[in-house]
Motif scaffolding. Structure first.
Motif, PDB file in Angstrom:
ATOM      1  N   THR A  13      73.449  47.732  64.329  1.00 46.53           N
ATOM      2  CA  THR A  13      72.603  46.636  63.019  1.00 46.53           C
ATOM      3  C   THR A  13      71.141  46.197  64.107  1.00 46.53           C
ATOM      4  OG1 THR A  13      72.457  44.508  62.282  1.00 46.53           O
ATOM      5  CG2 THR A  13      73.195  44.961  64.923  1.00 46.53           C
ATOM      6  N   THR A 241      75.625  54.849  47.501  1.00 44.54           N
ATOM      7  CA  THR A 241      74.705  54.697  48.607  1.00 44.54           C
ATOM      8  C   THR A 241      74.377  53.422  49.066  1.00 44.54           C
ATOM      9  OG1 THR A 241      73.017  55.909  49.771  1.00 44.54           O
ATOM     10  CG2 THR A 241      72.469  55.046  46.878  1.00 44.54           C
ATOM     11  N   PRO A 244      77.739  48.239  50.725  1.00 44.84           N
ATOM     12  CA  PRO A 244      77.145  48.455  52.029  1.00 44.84           C
ATOM     13  C   PRO A 244      79.198  48.217  53.335  1.00 44.84           C
ATOM     14  CG  PRO A 244      77.793  46.309  51.359  1.00 44.84           C
ATOM     15  CD  PRO A 244      77.759  47.797  50.252  1.00 44.84           C
ATOM     16  N   HIS A 376      65.934  52.652  57.098  1.00 43.44           N
ATOM     17  CA  HIS A 376      67.991  52.714  56.482  1.00 43.44           C
ATOM     18  C   HIS A 376      67.886  50.987  56.717  1.00 43.44           C
ATOM     19  CE1 HIS A 376      67.512  56.761  54.833  1.00 43.44           C
ATOM     20  NE2 HIS A 376      67.518  56.765  56.100  1.00 43.44           N
ATOM     21  N   GLN A 377      68.731  50.193  56.186  1.00 48.03           N
ATOM     22  CA  GLN A 377      69.269  49.146  56.531  1.00 48.03           C
ATOM     23  C   GLN A 377      70.387  49.417  57.574  1.00 48.03           C
ATOM     24  OE1 GLN A 377      71.078  49.217  51.895  1.00 48.03           O
ATOM     25  NE2 GLN A 377      70.569  47.174  52.211  1.00 48.03           N
ATOM     26  N   GLN A 379      73.764  48.691  59.649  1.00 44.11           N
ATOM     27  CA  GLN A 379      74.786  48.199  59.832  1.00 44.11           C
ATOM     28  C   GLN A 379      75.356  49.689  57.934  1.00 44.11           C
ATOM     29  OE1 GLN A 379      77.198  44.787  60.163  1.00 44.11           O
ATOM     30  NE2 GLN A 379      75.767  43.614  61.576  1.00 44.11           N
ATOM     31  N   SER A 380      74.734  50.454  57.937  1.00 51.30           N
ATOM     32  CA  SER A 380      75.034  50.842  56.853  1.00 51.30           C
ATOM     33  C   SER A 380      75.160  52.502  57.157  1.00 51.30           C
ATOM     34  CB  SER A 380      73.485  51.270  55.716  1.00 51.30           C
ATOM     35  OG  SER A 380      72.351  52.163  56.868  1.00 51.30           O
ATOM     36  N   THR A 381      75.508  53.626  56.603  1.00 47.42           N
ATOM     37  CA  THR A 381      76.331  54.963  56.561  1.00 47.42           C
ATOM     38  C   THR A 381      74.642  55.505  57.074  1.00 47.42           C
ATOM     39  OG1 THR A 381      76.244  55.035  54.697  1.00 47.42           O
ATOM     40  CG2 THR A 381      78.253  55.059  55.458  1.00 47.42           C
TER      41      THR A 381
END
Length: 421
Positions: A13, A241, A244, A376-377, A379-381
């Motif tokens: 994060t 995609t 979350p 990218h966000q 805590q995202s894959t």
């Protein structure tokens, strides 16, 4: 042997203020910022961060490299229907159910059935709902019938319409571009052209392969002048995609599946590039434009393993945890050649497959050397994929981007990352 990594998503994060999320694209695609990280790694130098603009992108790509683009096209897949009571029902088309082939479904002229996500689903118990039409679409008599209500999965809806148009034409008249939910705004006219790459071709995605949004004809021409090979794969990006990660450990997260296709000639050319790379030639570098292209390219290895061990293609998509379940003794060249040999035996010119692969720290990259991607966000894959590519250095890269005014997520700025082994 189960090699599935134990990863806490909370370890991936970073603070992302809402004001740093780009809600609209810049006036010019290639005027976005470009962060370059790790270019010295191929020269046995310490990796560093460089700042530039995307219109200079080709300066950082070695001559005669092999670049892979995803030429999927975003469809206006968000539709709004009304019940007789006036209740509004939102339908997001995910993938065709009947006909199951994308091209055939888009070419349908009277009806087709799709797997969908339904908004306000509690208000729709069954029966038909009618498109919230205006004068321009009234004659279509466009309606939707609930075939199967999904419980924890996608629902199935049958669409019907009049007028002899194809379903693709109906969507163009009635649908809205399904922009990401984190933009926190309604779809606008600008999204029709800008939430689409300039090289988009095959209809099927409900989300754009956003790394490609920065490319212009000017940038593509500059790549051609350096004799950089540009080739396409097609992976249709699904709504998954944006799902979350809600579990504490990534091992409990279910990855979505997406269909993709590549041509036999593409596989042969990729084999050639990897052969040069094995000889230590810089022109053998494989550059993936986006995480979607990356998932497709890396999935090819596991399809090749199936061909090597069973002399056939897998019947189901590449599994989420296939890369981590055991050690694989084959080279990427052996795997790719096995696919080509199978296609030759079956007289196939195009490989159509699917993947649910998840790329997290501990993953062994076999194909991609350089990655073009947005920011990218937390805590995202996708952030896990970046960490698997450049290690813990992602923290340094993202901290620099935040400190240097980079714009984040789909309409944000870009990065070019060199893989750290």
């Amino acid at each position: 042997m189960d090699l599935k990594p134990i990863i806490k998503i909370s370890d991936f994060t970073y603070p992302l203020p809402s004001g740093r999320i780009a809600k609209y694209p810049l006036a010019e695609r290639d005027s976005s910022k470009l962060l370059v990280y790790g270019r010295g790694s191929f020269l046995n130098e310490s990796p560093k961060i460089e700042d530039d603009f995307f219109y200079n992108f080709s300066n950082y790509i070695p001559e005669n490299s092999f670049m892979v683009f995803n030429d999927t096209k975003v469809v206006p897949a968000r539709l709004f229907f009304k019940k007789e009571t006036g209740a509004l029902i939102e339908i997001l088309c995910l993938n065709p159910d009947f006909p199951a082939d994308y091209a055939q479904s888009f070419a349908s002229r009277e009806s087709c059935c799709w797997s969908v996500v339904i908004g306000n689903a509690k208000k729709w118990k069954g029966g038909e709902v009618f498109f919230a039409s205006d004068e321009a679409t009234k004659s279509l008599n466009f309606r939707a019938e609930l075939v199967e209500k999904g419980l924890g999965k996608a629902s199935k809806v049958r669409f019907r319409w009049d007028g002899g148009l194809t379903f693709s034409e109906v969507l163009e008249k009635c649908g809205q571009v399904p922009i990401p939910p984190y933009l926190d705004r309604a779809t606008e006219d600008i999204d029709k052209s800008r939430y689409q790459t300039v090289y988009a071709h095959f209809e099927g995605s409900v989300a754009a392969p956003t790394a490609g949004l920065h490319f212009t004809e000017r940038v593509l021409n500059s790549l051609d002048h350096k004799h950089i090979t540009r080739e396409n794969i097609c992976l249709h990006v699904g709504a998954g995609t944006f799902v979350p990660v809600k579990s504490e450990f990534i091992s409990d997260h279910k990855m979505h599946s997406e269909p993709f296709s590549v041509t036999r000639s593409f596989l042969e050319d990729l084999l050639g590039a990897i052969s040069l790379r094995n000889k230590g030639e810089s022109c053998g570098r494989v550059v993936s434009v986006g995480t979607t292209s990356t998932r497709c390219l890396e999935s090819l290895y596991y399809i090749g393993v199936q061909c090597l061990e069973h002399s056939e293609l897998p019947l189901s998509p590449v599994g989420q945890w296939d890369p981590y379940e055991r050690e694989y003794p084959y080279s990427i060249s052996e795997a790719l050649k096995a696919i080509v040999d199978y296609m030759d035996r079956e007289n196939l010119s195009r490989l159509v497959a699917g993947t649910s692969i998840i790329i997290v720290p501990g993953f062994r990259y076999r194909v991609v050397d350089m990655l073009v991607t947005n920011f990218h966000q937390p805590q995202s894959t996708l952030l896990l994929l970046i960490s698997a590519f450049i290690g813990d250095s992602w923290r340094e890269v993202y901290a620099h981007a935040l400190d240097s005014g980079y714009r984040f997520l789909s309409y944000g700025d870009s990065s070019l990352l060199f893989r750290r082994d």
